[in-house]
Design a protein around this motif. Sequence first.
Motif, PDB file in Angstrom:
ATOM      1  N   ALA A 220       0.825  -1.208   0.000  1.00  0.00           N
ATOM      2  CA  ALA A 220       0.000   0.000   0.000  1.00  0.00           C
ATOM      3  C   ALA A 220       0.863   1.264   0.000  1.00  0.00           C
ATOM      4  O   ALA A 220       0.542   2.245  -0.686  1.00  0.00           O
ATOM      5  CB  ALA A 220      -0.935  -0.005   1.208  1.00  0.00           C
ATOM      6  N   VAL A 221       1.955   1.261   0.762  1.00  0.00           N
ATOM      7  CA  VAL A 221       2.843   2.419   0.808  1.00  0.00           C
ATOM      8  C   VAL A 221       3.490   2.650  -0.555  1.00  0.00           C
ATOM      9  O   VAL A 221       3.542   3.784  -1.055  1.00  0.00           O
ATOM     10  CB  VAL A 221       3.915   2.238   1.910  1.00  0.00           C
ATOM     11  N   VAL A 222       3.980   1.600  -1.177  1.00  0.00           N
ATOM     12  CA  VAL A 222       4.598   1.743  -2.503  1.00  0.00           C
ATOM     13  C   VAL A 222       3.577   2.272  -3.503  1.00  0.00           C
ATOM     14  O   VAL A 222       3.851   3.214  -4.263  1.00  0.00           O
ATOM     15  CB  VAL A 222       5.184   0.406  -2.988  1.00  0.00           C
ATOM     16  N   LYS A 223       2.400   1.696  -3.511  1.00  0.00           N
ATOM     17  CA  LYS A 223       1.363   2.096  -4.465  1.00  0.00           C
ATOM     18  C   LYS A 223       0.982   3.556  -4.277  1.00  0.00           C
ATOM     19  O   LYS A 223       0.873   4.319  -5.255  1.00  0.00           O
ATOM     20  CB  LYS A 223       0.133   1.202  -4.305  1.00  0.00           C
ATOM     21  N   LEU A 224       0.787   3.975  -3.030  1.00  0.00           N
ATOM     22  CA  LEU A 224       0.422   5.366  -2.780  1.00  0.00           C
ATOM     23  C   LEU A 224       1.529   6.316  -3.239  1.00  0.00           C
ATOM     24  O   LEU A 224       1.251   7.354  -3.847  1.00  0.00           O
ATOM     25  CB  LEU A 224       0.126   5.576  -1.291  1.00  0.00           C
ATOM     26  N   CYS A 225       2.779   5.964  -2.955  1.00  0.00           N
ATOM     27  CA  CYS A 225       3.892   6.836  -3.343  1.00  0.00           C
ATOM     28  C   CYS A 225       3.967   6.993  -4.859  1.00  0.00           C
ATOM     29  O   CYS A 225       4.153   8.101  -5.374  1.00  0.00           O
ATOM     30  CB  CYS A 225       5.207   6.294  -2.794  1.00  0.00           C
ATOM     31  N   VAL A 226       3.805   5.891  -5.580  1.00  0.00           N
ATOM     32  CA  VAL A 226       3.834   5.955  -7.044  1.00  0.00           C
ATOM     33  C   VAL A 226       2.693   6.837  -7.560  1.00  0.00           C
ATOM     34  O   VAL A 226       2.891   7.693  -8.434  1.00  0.00           O
ATOM     35  CB  VAL A 226       3.740   4.542  -7.658  1.00  0.00           C
ATOM     36  N   GLU A 227       1.507   6.650  -6.998  1.00  0.00           N
ATOM     37  CA  GLU A 227       0.350   7.422  -7.449  1.00  0.00           C
ATOM     38  C   GLU A 227       0.495   8.903  -7.103  1.00  0.00           C
ATOM     39  O   GLU A 227       0.167   9.775  -7.915  1.00  0.00           O
ATOM     40  CB  GLU A 227      -0.920   6.858  -6.827  1.00  0.00           C
ATOM     41  N   LYS A 228       0.990   9.189  -5.905  1.00  0.00           N
ATOM     42  CA  LYS A 228       1.116  10.586  -5.472  1.00  0.00           C
ATOM     43  C   LYS A 228       2.223  11.299  -6.243  1.00  0.00           C
ATOM     44  O   LYS A 228       2.078  12.467  -6.628  1.00  0.00           O
ATOM     45  CB  LYS A 228       1.405  10.626  -3.967  1.00  0.00           C
ATOM     46  N   VAL A 229       3.318  10.619  -6.491  1.00  0.00           N
ATOM     47  CA  VAL A 229       4.418  11.228  -7.249  1.00  0.00           C
ATOM     48  C   VAL A 229       3.980  11.516  -8.682  1.00  0.00           C
ATOM     49  O   VAL A 229       4.337  12.551  -9.261  1.00  0.00           O
ATOM     50  CB  VAL A 229       5.652  10.302  -7.218  1.00  0.00           C
ATOM     51  N   ALA A 230       3.246  10.597  -9.280  1.00  0.00           N
ATOM     52  CA  ALA A 230       2.686  10.781 -10.629  1.00  0.00           C
ATOM     53  C   ALA A 230       3.749  11.195 -11.650  1.00  0.00           C
ATOM     54  O   ALA A 230       3.532  12.088 -12.461  1.00  0.00           O
ATOM     55  CB  ALA A 230       1.544  11.802 -10.591  1.00  0.00           C
ATOM     56  N   GLY A 231       4.918  10.549 -11.554  1.00  0.00           N
ATOM     57  CA  GLY A 231       5.951  10.771 -12.541  1.00  0.00           C
ATOM     58  C   GLY A 231       6.798  12.011 -12.353  1.00  0.00           C
ATOM     59  O   GLY A 231       7.702  12.287 -13.155  1.00  0.00           O
ATOM     60  N   ARG A 232       6.568  12.776 -11.286  1.00  0.00           N
ATOM     61  CA  ARG A 232       7.320  14.024 -11.095  1.00  0.00           C
ATOM     62  C   ARG A 232       8.767  13.777 -10.688  1.00  0.00           C
ATOM     63  O   ARG A 232       9.651  14.561 -11.016  1.00  0.00           O
ATOM     64  CB  ARG A 232       6.604  14.902 -10.067  1.00  0.00           C
ATOM     65  N   ILE A 233       9.010  12.726  -9.902  1.00  0.00           N
ATOM     66  CA  ILE A 233      10.352  12.310  -9.518  1.00  0.00           C
ATOM     67  C   ILE A 233      10.389  10.789  -9.582  1.00  0.00           C
ATOM     68  O   ILE A 233       9.379  10.152  -9.863  1.00  0.00           O
ATOM     69  CB  ILE A 233      10.740  12.812  -8.107  1.00  0.00           C
ATOM     70  N   LYS A 234      11.548  10.209  -9.320  1.00  0.00           N
ATOM     71  CA  LYS A 234      11.687   8.758  -9.369  1.00  0.00           C
ATOM     72  C   LYS A 234      11.180   8.127  -8.069  1.00  0.00           C
ATOM     73  O   LYS A 234      11.335   8.692  -6.982  1.00  0.00           O
ATOM     74  CB  LYS A 234      13.152   8.368  -9.567  1.00  0.00           C
ATOM     75  N   VAL A 235      10.598   6.950  -8.202  1.00  0.00           N
ATOM     76  CA  VAL A 235      10.218   6.149  -7.039  1.00  0.00           C
ATOM     77  C   VAL A 235      10.964   4.824  -7.123  1.00  0.00           C
ATOM     78  O   VAL A 235      10.760   4.042  -8.054  1.00  0.00           O
ATOM     79  CB  VAL A 235       8.702   5.888  -6.979  1.00  0.00           C
ATOM     80  N   ILE A 236      11.849   4.603  -6.161  1.00  0.00           N
ATOM     81  CA  ILE A 236      12.627   3.364  -6.076  1.00  0.00           C
ATOM     82  C   ILE A 236      12.122   2.609  -4.861  1.00  0.00           C
ATOM     83  O   ILE A 236      12.406   2.974  -3.722  1.00  0.00           O
ATOM     84  CB  ILE A 236      14.131   3.670  -5.956  1.00  0.00           C
ATOM     85  N   ALA A 237      11.362   1.569  -5.095  1.00  0.00           N
ATOM     86  CA  ALA A 237      10.699   0.868  -4.004  1.00  0.00           C
ATOM     87  C   ALA A 237      11.650  -0.094  -3.299  1.00  0.00           C
ATOM     88  O   ALA A 237      12.366  -0.860  -3.949  1.00  0.00           O
ATOM     89  CB  ALA A 237       9.492   0.092  -4.538  1.00  0.00           C
ATOM     90  N   GLY A 238      11.642  -0.058  -1.990  1.00  0.00           N
ATOM     91  CA  GLY A 238      12.385  -1.054  -1.239  1.00  0.00           C
ATOM     92  C   GLY A 238      11.807  -2.438  -1.486  1.00  0.00           C
ATOM     93  O   GLY A 238      10.586  -2.614  -1.473  1.00  0.00           O
ATOM     94  N   ALA A 239      12.675  -3.407  -1.750  1.00  0.00           N
ATOM     95  CA  ALA A 239      12.219  -4.785  -1.993  1.00  0.00           C
ATOM     96  C   ALA A 239      13.177  -5.775  -1.362  1.00  0.00           C
ATOM     97  O   ALA A 239      13.321  -6.901  -1.822  1.00  0.00           O
ATOM     98  CB  ALA A 239      12.081  -5.054  -3.496  1.00  0.00           C
ATOM     99  N   GLY A 240      13.831  -5.362  -0.302  1.00  0.00           N
ATOM    100  CA  GLY A 240      14.826  -6.208   0.336  1.00  0.00           C
ATOM    101  C   GLY A 240      14.227  -7.227   1.268  1.00  0.00           C
ATOM    102  O   GLY A 240      13.201  -6.990   1.905  1.00  0.00           O
TER     103      GLY A 240
END
Length: 309
Positions: free
Chosen positions: A67-87
């Motif tokens: 949910a956090v990753v999805k919200l960040c991607v949607e809120k950023v909307a391409g304005r900056i990069k979103v690099i999701a933690g997947a460790g």
Amino acid sequence: MTMTDRAAQPLFRGVITALVTPFKGGEVDYAALEKLVEFQIAGGVHGIVPVGTTGETSTLTMEEHRAVVKLCVEKVAGRIKVIAGAGSNNTAETLELAHHAKEVGADAVLVVAPYYNKPSQEGLYQHFKALNDNVQIPALLYNVPGRTVVDMSNETVARLAKLPNIVGIKDATGDLERISQMRLMIEGSFSYISGDDPTLLGYLAHGGHGVISVTSNVAPAQVVAMYEAVAQNAYETALQWQDKLITLHKVLFADSSPSPTKYAMSRLGLCTDEVRLPIVACSQAVRPLVDQALTLAGVPLAGQERVTA
């Protein structure tokens, strides 16, 4: 020669914030998370990393993580990069998290060296190769021996850099010699990203492309100003920013991270200082040190006039 001229264009560069996950009443505060994303964009950062170590990913459920990753991607909307933690220390779980990041539109994933298991160098290679082979998304390696108790050797990094989806590294060792060695070992475009705020200035001077920063949670414009000064070869200005920021860099780790950072953010009116066990709230002894460091860095507390970087 500018930073751009030093090497083939890397996929990622600049100031990328290792974003905290705000909590309220024991739950993820999604309204505050949206506010944090906008604060970062307003501060001029080039990207964010949700659900990394600073995002307390180890205490999030899989549903919260997604949910956090999805919200960040949607809120950023391409304005900056979103690099999701997947460790994860479970390769199958890393693949699952990376698949989700790709599905929701993240630009890349950040994958820490598996912790606790203490894999061999060959184990590290096979872990990241499995990611490369199974999920078609750019991936940044993350080497932080102080937390994982395993150190990815330069040779392993160079070997992984030959794989098409392994596009860079977040190096949190603080060892400035390593980037020079890696640059000589790795051909072509590769993003060299510092994971250690206090040594960022030196890392950039050694050929680095940017930072995944804890400090930029609370001082995004200031960290960006230092990065931009180096990009313009204005090292005297960069050194001035380093002097303003170094105390803040250090004090944000004077207690278990990210508790000092969340305390600082609460002082800025951005979110609560709530963390999840086994991390506890920032100690009373450290709090005034954080306040002093914010002032030294030119970061106003809530209600004060904001200083333009």
